[in-house]
Design a protein around this motif. Structure first.
Motif, PDB file in Angstrom:
ATOM      1  N   ILE A 230       0.870  -1.173   0.000  1.00  0.00           N
ATOM      2  CA  ILE A 230       0.000   0.000   0.000  1.00  0.00           C
ATOM      3  C   ILE A 230       0.907   1.223   0.000  1.00  0.00           C
ATOM      4  N   ASN A 231       0.739   2.074  -1.009  1.00  0.00           N
ATOM      5  CA  ASN A 231       1.581   3.280  -1.080  1.00  0.00           C
ATOM      6  C   ASN A 231       0.834   4.373  -1.828  1.00  0.00           C
ATOM      7  N   ALA A 232       1.467   5.532  -1.963  1.00  0.00           N
ATOM      8  CA  ALA A 232       0.843   6.680  -2.625  1.00  0.00           C
ATOM      9  C   ALA A 232       0.275   6.278  -3.975  1.00  0.00           C
ATOM     10  N   VAL A 233      -0.920   6.768  -4.266  1.00  0.00           N
ATOM     11  CA  VAL A 233      -1.586   6.398  -5.511  1.00  0.00           C
ATOM     12  C   VAL A 233      -0.678   6.689  -6.701  1.00  0.00           C
ATOM     13  N   GLY A 234      -0.624   5.756  -7.621  1.00  0.00           N
ATOM     14  CA  GLY A 234       0.287   5.840  -8.755  1.00  0.00           C
ATOM     15  C   GLY A 234       1.399   4.814  -8.678  1.00  0.00           C
ATOM     16  N   SER A 235       1.639   4.288  -7.473  1.00  0.00           N
ATOM     17  CA  SER A 235       2.696   3.274  -7.308  1.00  0.00           C
ATOM     18  C   SER A 235       2.383   2.030  -8.123  1.00  0.00           C
ATOM     19  N   ASN A 236       1.119   1.631  -8.148  1.00  0.00           N
ATOM     20  CA  ASN A 236       0.746   0.413  -8.860  1.00  0.00           C
ATOM     21  C   ASN A 236       1.021   0.524 -10.351  1.00  0.00           C
ATOM     22  N   GLN A 237       0.631   1.644 -10.964  1.00  0.00           N
ATOM     23  CA  GLN A 237       0.849   1.770 -12.406  1.00  0.00           C
ATOM     24  C   GLN A 237       2.342   1.841 -12.729  1.00  0.00           C
TER      25      GLN A 237
END
Length: 346
Positions: A230-237
């Motif tokens: 779980i991390n700042a949005v955008g990490s997944n992409q």
């Protein structure tokens, strides 16, 4: 009469002390220390709750372990409700409450046990502040001279690692802007001030710069039992793009682990008063693509309402993560999963 005056003063002081403790205010005061992450601030706030649970505050009276755990759960719930992104905070709460319920002890009294819990909570927080140094030293071995690194948003442990690497090696860094909070700009400012060559890129340009970097390095708000992040949005992409480009994706975790947390604060469309999806607001006449591209004054900005509809964090699957560096060592996502499950199993 003097005696009456004294009694009234004592009554007034007692009434004042009954409302003197607010766990949300206590948590916020700990967060003012920039060295403290949200999970550590939560642990210290819950430790303070235990410290004040001897009858001074009626709502937190705890004479048995059952009552104490209930008070801690209530405090944790209040903290979670006080923030729009409770995931990392919840990691600290879950960890501390699990520790409280599993701690073996031979205390002579329940009061002594509570004092020990407070001491252990404070000790853990103090030790946790040393984890960034351990993680930075561990990750340093994976950073070669002349490395080009992509990082996302702002992370204390990533900053510690990059600054440590800069002391011994030549590195350069791309950092995403990290909308909507723009925390990547803080990373840029601190790295540039330290003399590290750094370039800010748009979140949407992560794919464009991926073939220019040697690896991706991100922090983590929590690591879940699956080994995911779980991390700042955008990490997944960014992780998806890195895997497609065969670029290593490393995560740094300060040993704040969490079991899966479900939250309704996800990307959504606002509803109209009738309960239907609201129509997009009109923006006036549509300008030509050439005019929009050539005139910087026409750059659109998201409104606060539009930003509020977006999540602050996202989830990165374990198969997208190369390694997780923590104070217990460098672990594969599978190793992280085994560690987290074992920790919460006692």
């Amino acid at each position: 009469m003097p005696g009456l005056a004294t009694t009234e003063a004592n009554t007034s002081a007692s009434a004042s002390s009954e409302v003197s403790f607010d766990i949300c205010e206590t948590y916020a005061s700990f967060l003012k220390n920039e060295e403290l992450s949200a999970p550590l601030a939560a642990i210290l706030a819950l430790s303070k709750l235990i410290e004040t649970s001897d009858g001074i505050i009626p709502k937190t009276i705890a004479g048995t372990m059952l009552e104490l755990v209930k008070a801690l759960n209530n405090g944790a719930e209040a903290l979670k409700l006080s923030t729009s992104n409770p995931i990392s905070l919840n990691a600290g709460c879950e960890l501390f409450i699990a520790f409280v319920t599993l701690l073996p002890h031979d205390s002579a009294s329940f009061s002594d046990l509570k004092l020990e819990l407070v001491r252990q909570g404070q000790k853990y927080a103090a030790e946790a502040l040393t984890y960034r140094d351990k993680i930075a030293n561990l990750a340093l071995g994976f950073i070669k001279d002349d490395s080009v690194i992509l990082t996302h948003s702002y992370s204390r442990v990533v900053m510690k690692t990059l600054l440590r690497a800069h002391e011994r090696k030549r590195i350069s860094v791309y950092v995403t802007e990290a909308r909507p909070r723009g925390l990547g700009l803080r990373t840029y400012e601190e790295l540039t001030a330290a003399g590290i060559p750094c370039t800010v890129v748009l979140d949407s340009a992560a794919s464009y710069v991926m073939d220019k970097v040697d690896f991706v390095l991100v922090g983590s708000e929590a690591v879940v039992e699956s080994g995911g992040l779980i991390n700042a949005v955008g990490s997944n992409q960014i992780a998806i793009i890195a895997q497609a480009a065969n670029i290593p994706f490393y995560a740094l975790a300060e040993r704040q682990y969490d079991l899966p947390t479900h939250t309704s604060n996800t990307l959504s469309f606002p509803l109209s008063p009738a309960g239907n999806v609201a129509s997009p607001p009109t923006t006036g006449a549509i300008k030509s693509a050439h005019e929009k591209a050539s005139n910087c004054d026409n750059i659109r900005q998201m409104t606060s309402e539009q930003i509020a509809c977006n999540p602050g964090v996202d989830y990165t699957r374990p198969d997208l993560i190369t390694l997780v560096f923590s104070d217990v060592g460098s672990l594969t996502p599978e190793g992280v999963s085994q560690y987290v499950v074992g920790m919460f199993a006692g």
